[in-house]
Design a protein around this motif. Structure first.
Motif: not given
Lengths: 116, 116
Positions: A18, A56-58, A61, A63, A76
């Motif tokens: 990661n 936070k938002r995703q 793959r 974030t 990330q």
């Protein structure tokens, strides 16, 4: 002056690991943030964005995390792949009134290298 | 078109000559932006258009630089009496609107200008 900047100019990771790319901003009035990926010889490509009312938002793959208390933004990337190798820029967009305009202020960029 | 289109993709010119760079934004996008990126550097804001008007020209580096947009679509960036320090990638971007924060800004692939 007010600016958006990145902590590290380069980041090297192993394929499958990661990745975390960090960004600090100084304008507390900024209400929208974007991450761009720029491959060599190409224009910036939109990755993901986040508004200031979110932490936070995703995406797929990816974030993005926003900490308004310390004016910090991070990207990330899960299971990093060789195709993720590029320069990553964070940018802030102050938005707001039409008369003041809306434009992006970019950080200096982080070069991500993914080793096979 | 499907994306932001810029031409020429590459331009080599002699010092002192004038150059014109063209940008065709995404269809329906009312906001158009010009940025400049020197080798290995971040993006530097030049100017943006809302429709045919340019509310913010503060980023233009000198009076040798000018830009116009007609018909709310195509824009041209003109650099007169080019200097070697003008060598850079000139990136155009567009978005649906300017007044609302959070309109994704999409970039073209850039026009690579080299002044010799």
């Amino acid at each position: 002056g007010e600016s958006v900047g990145l902590h590290l100019p380069t980041l090297s990771v192993q394929e499958g690991d990661n990745s975390i790319i960090n960004c600090a901003y100084s304008n507390s009035a900024s209400d929208y943030f974007i991450w761009y990926k720029q491959e060599s010889g190409k224009g910036p490509q939109f990755i993901i964005d986040i508004r200031s009312n979110m932490d936070k938002r995703q995406g797929q793959r990816v974030t993005v995390l926003l900490n308004k208390t310390v004016k910090h933004l991070s990207l990330q990337i899960a299971a990093t792949q060789p195709g993720d190798s590029a320069v990553y820029f964070c940018a802030e967009n102050r938005g707001g009134r039409e008369t003041s305009g809306s434009r992006l202020t970019f950080g200096e960029g982080t070069q991500l290298t993914v080793n096979p | 078109g499907a994306g932001v289109s810029q031409s020429p993709s590459n331009k080599v010119t002699e010092k002192g000559k004038d150059v014109e760079l063209r940008c065709d934004p995404i269809s329906g996008h009312t906001a158009l932006y010009w940025y400049r990126q020197s080798l290995g550097q971040g993006l530097e804001f030049l100017i943006y258009f809302q429709g045919n008007s340019a509310p913010d020209k503060s980023g233009l580096p000198s009076d040798r630089f000018s830009a116009e947009r007609t018909g709310g679509s195509v824009s041209t960036l003109t650099i007169q009496r080019t200097q070697q320090e003008d060598s850079a990638v000139y990136l155009c971007a567009s978005s649906l609107a300017v007044s609302s924060s959070g309109n994704t800004i999409y970039f073209g692939e850039g026009s690579w200008l080299t002044v010799v």
